[in-house]
Design a protein around this motif. Sequence first.
Motif, PDB file in Angstrom:
ATOM      1  N   GLY A 156       0.802  -1.211   0.000  1.00 35.42           N
ATOM      2  CA  GLY A 156       0.000   0.000   0.000  1.00 35.42           C
ATOM      3  C   GLY A 156       0.831   1.256   0.000  1.00 35.42           C
ATOM      4  N   PRO A 157       0.156   2.394  -0.174  1.00 35.83           N
ATOM      5  CA  PRO A 157       0.862   3.669  -0.314  1.00 35.83           C
ATOM      6  C   PRO A 157       1.593   4.120   0.948  1.00 35.83           C
ATOM      7  CG  PRO A 157      -1.509   3.999  -0.234  1.00 35.83           C
ATOM      8  CD  PRO A 157      -1.279   2.531  -0.301  1.00 35.83           C
ATOM      9  N   LYS A 158       1.203   3.613   2.096  1.00 31.36           N
ATOM     10  CA  LYS A 158       1.836   4.022   3.351  1.00 31.36           C
ATOM     11  C   LYS A 158       2.901   3.029   3.810  1.00 31.36           C
ATOM     12  CE  LYS A 158      -2.410   6.165   4.974  1.00 31.36           C
ATOM     13  NZ  LYS A 158      -3.461   6.097   5.994  1.00 31.36           N
ATOM     14  N   ALA A 159       3.171   2.006   3.026  1.00 33.82           N
ATOM     15  CA  ALA A 159       4.057   0.918   3.461  1.00 33.82           C
ATOM     16  C   ALA A 159       5.436   1.407   3.885  1.00 33.82           C
ATOM     17  CB  ALA A 159       4.186  -0.133   2.366  1.00 33.82           C
ATOM     18  N   ARG A 160       6.051   2.268   3.089  1.00 33.85           N
ATOM     19  CA  ARG A 160       7.404   2.740   3.415  1.00 33.85           C
ATOM     20  C   ARG A 160       7.417   3.440   4.775  1.00 33.85           C
ATOM     21  NH1 ARG A 160      11.899   4.173   0.116  1.00 33.85           N
ATOM     22  NH2 ARG A 160      10.567   3.894  -1.688  1.00 33.85           N
ATOM     23  N   VAL A 161       6.461   4.329   4.999  1.00 32.14           N
ATOM     24  CA  VAL A 161       6.408   5.086   6.252  1.00 32.14           C
ATOM     25  C   VAL A 161       6.138   4.160   7.434  1.00 32.14           C
ATOM     26  CG1 VAL A 161       5.132   6.876   7.501  1.00 32.14           C
ATOM     27  CG2 VAL A 161       5.668   7.185   5.091  1.00 32.14           C
TER      28      VAL A 161
END
Length: 118
Positions: free
Chosen positions: A59-64
Amino acid sequence: MLKSESEVEECKKYYQLTIDGAEEAVVMPSFARISSDFIFEFGAGGVTMKYLLGTILRGPKARVVCERLANGIEINQLMNMTEKDFLRIEGIGPITASQLAATFEIAKRLQLIDRTKT
């Protein structure tokens, strides 16, 4: 003006030429893809916790979220967290909380197997 080889390589990461010679933007790889590439390059034992988690989370928040987990919580704490504990972390929803809880439960069970062998 001619670009250096490194500048050309950098451009290749973000743009590609179409058949008619126009430049087209290339979608950046997901964090899961980047994490998987690192593991293939260096082996699972050669990457940080952030990238190990990056192969699990999507998902788009995975890195954070991966950075938050890897830098803010000790491995011992992660191993003992429940689904509800993971839900309290910003950016983690029910599916991700379940994935993380299951992953660390597998790790705990593997530790138990190792302890019974010795």
